[in-house]
Write an enzyme that holds these catalytic residues in place. Structure first.
Site, PDB file in Angstrom:
ATOM      1  CE  LYS A   9      -4.009  -2.054   2.212  1.00  0.00           C
ATOM      2  NZ  LYS A   9      -5.025  -1.953   3.258  1.00  0.00           N
ATOM      3  N   GLY A  35       0.876  -0.283  10.197  1.00  0.00           N
ATOM      4  CA  GLY A  35       0.285   0.415   9.053  1.00  0.00           C
ATOM      5  C   GLY A  35      -1.220   0.581   9.179  1.00  0.00           C
ATOM      6  CG  ASN A  63       2.603  -1.133  19.432  1.00  0.00           C
ATOM      7  OD1 ASN A  63       1.921  -2.084  19.039  1.00  0.00           O
ATOM      8  ND2 ASN A  63       3.813  -0.888  18.977  1.00  0.00           N
TER       9      ASN A  63
HETATM   10  P1  ATR Z   1      -0.418  -3.884   9.926  1.00  0.00           P
HETATM   11  O1  ATR Z   1      -0.035  -3.205   8.645  1.00  0.00           O
HETATM   12  O2  ATR Z   1      -1.441  -4.974   9.746  1.00  0.00           O
HETATM   13  O3  ATR Z   1      -0.808  -2.913  10.984  1.00  0.00           O
HETATM   14  P2  ATR Z   1       2.237  -4.171  11.045  1.00  0.00           P
HETATM   15  O4  ATR Z   1       2.581  -2.837  10.467  1.00  0.00           O
HETATM   16  O5  ATR Z   1       3.198  -5.299  10.929  1.00  0.00           O
HETATM   17  O6  ATR Z   1       0.869  -4.709  10.413  1.00  0.00           O
HETATM   18  O7  ATR Z   1       1.849  -3.949  12.598  1.00  0.00           O
HETATM   19  C1  ATR Z   1       1.501  -4.996  13.441  1.00  0.00           C
HETATM   20  C2  ATR Z   1       1.247  -4.467  14.865  1.00  0.00           C
HETATM   21  O8  ATR Z   1       0.894  -5.607  15.653  1.00  0.00           O
HETATM   22  C3  ATR Z   1       2.452  -3.809  15.513  1.00  0.00           C
HETATM   23  O9  ATR Z   1       2.010  -2.727  16.289  1.00  0.00           O
HETATM   24  C4  ATR Z   1       2.997  -4.934  16.418  1.00  0.00           C
HETATM   25  O10 ATR Z   1       3.630  -4.508  17.605  1.00  0.00           O
HETATM   26  P3  ATR Z   1       5.164  -3.990  17.619  1.00  0.00           P
HETATM   27  O11 ATR Z   1       5.113  -2.560  17.141  1.00  0.00           O
HETATM   28  O12 ATR Z   1       5.567  -4.138  19.040  1.00  0.00           O
HETATM   29  O13 ATR Z   1       5.917  -4.905  16.687  1.00  0.00           O
HETATM   30  C5  ATR Z   1       1.721  -5.649  16.812  1.00  0.00           C
HETATM   31  N1  ATR Z   1       1.994  -7.058  17.184  1.00  0.00           N
HETATM   32  C6  ATR Z   1       2.259  -8.066  16.319  1.00  0.00           C
HETATM   33  N2  ATR Z   1       2.478  -9.212  17.009  1.00  0.00           N
HETATM   34  C7  ATR Z   1       2.361  -8.908  18.335  1.00  0.00           C
HETATM   35  C8  ATR Z   1       2.455  -9.651  19.575  1.00  0.00           C
HETATM   36  N3  ATR Z   1       2.752 -10.959  19.583  1.00  0.00           N
HETATM   37  N4  ATR Z   1       2.252  -8.981  20.746  1.00  0.00           N
HETATM   38  C9  ATR Z   1       1.950  -7.670  20.741  1.00  0.00           C
HETATM   39  N5  ATR Z   1       1.839  -6.910  19.619  1.00  0.00           N
HETATM   40  C10 ATR Z   1       2.039  -7.521  18.437  1.00  0.00           C
END
Ligand code: ATR
Length: 275
Positions: free
Chosen positions: A72, A137, A157
């Site tokens: 995107k 994102g 977060n």
């Molecule tokens: P998207 O575009 O779908 O938002 P992304 O940019 O990869 O995907 O973001 C994923 C979010 O999920 C992030 O905020 C991530 O937290 P971090 O910033 O700490 O990486 C969060 N996330 C993913 N797996 C996680 C987990 N096991 N526990 C807590 N937060 C998680």
């Protein structure tokens, strides 16, 4: 079996490893409902090949492309002409092509808002407090859309610095703050791709806090959103998962590609649920 002719209009979605996508079901439902000679397909590519794949598809006559993970932002950089919605979200999820120009648009924000309206047609976001869980994102696109309302946004977060990055990005547009533990708000939006929100983790939301919110949206669909929303339903909170957002963002995308207004019927909702 659908009849494909030399006149069939082709549209589709482009992403990486997205064979799971439910978008073809939605768009092809509308093609068939409106008896349009059209077909919506799924295209997988890589970041390195994204640009040439998009040009190849457009030169071959495709009428429009939805863009999904992880392209995107690339699509945003790549579009020659961007709509206000795309500028606002800083990302593009719809591409069209005319006179050698690529047009970029974004329907995710309005899809999110219309999913909220599906939960409560009278919803008024002004003066509401909103907790966004996650800072990726998807969170960024939702905050961009919410910034037009008089809302107060909290971001929770796992990695605090990423929440702070979003605060810096949006603090000139909306009242926004990073938090390190959950708090009571009017609306909770769960944007991480976690299958369950783990008890005791930073993003676990205790029942008493959940109970104070009027609405909860988890942008995942299927199993991903299951546990969190099951708890919300048990506590009597209006909630929906990402399938409603998927449907709602597809409506303006279909209209953008085909110049044909469409509606989300209960039949389509059920088809998506059972697919
Ligand atoms: P998207 O575009 O779908 O938002 P992304 O940019 O990869 O995907 O973001 C994923 C979010 O999920 C992030 O905020 C991530 O937290 P971090 O910033 O700490 O990486 C969060 N996330 C993913 N797996 C996680 C987990 N096991 N526990 C807590 N937060 C998680």
């Amino acid at each position: 079996m659908k009849h494909i002719s030399g006149h069939t209009k082709i549209s589709g979605v482009i992403g990486e490893n997205i064979s799971y996508t439910k978008s073809p079901l939605i768009h092809n439902y509308w093609y068939s409902q409106h008896q349009i000679d059209g077909a919506y397909l799924c295209f997988n590519t890589s970041s390195e090949r994204f640009k040439e794949t998009v040009y190849g598809l457009f030169y071959a006559g495709i009428i429009g492309l939805n863009v999904t993970v992880p392209f995107k932002e690339l699509a945003f950089d790549f579009a020659h002409i961007r709509s206000d919605a795309a500028e606002q979200a800083q990302s593009v999820n719809c591409l069209t092509f005319k006179d050698n120009q690529i047009y970029g648009h974004n329907t995710d924000g309005i899809g999110f808002y219309n999913a909220l309206k599906y939960l409560d047609p009278k919803i008024d976001l002004n003066n509401k407090e909103i907790l966004i869980i996650g800072a990726g994102g998807a969170a960024s696109a939702i905050i961009a859309y919410l910034s037009q309302f008089n809302v107060k946004i909290y971001i929770l977060n796992r990695t605090l610095s990423k929440a702070e990055d979003l605060v810096n990005k949006f603090s000139s547009q909306v009242v926004i703050q990073a938090v390190t533990s959950p708090l009571s708000v009017d609306l909770i939006v769960q944007t991480t791709n976690l299958k369950t929100i783990e008890t005791g983790s930073i993003i676990d939301i205790p029942d008493d806090i959940m109970q104070k919110s009027y609405y909860i949206i988890d942008i995942n669909y299927g199993d991903g959103a299951g546990e969190f929303l099951k708890r919300a339903s048990k506590l009597g909170i209006k909630n929906c998962d990402g399938s409603e957002m998927l449907l709602q963002q597809a409506v303006p995308a279909f209209e953008f590609f085909n110049n044909q207004p469409v509606e989300i019927t209960d039949n389509l909702r059920n088809l998506l649920k059972n697919s």
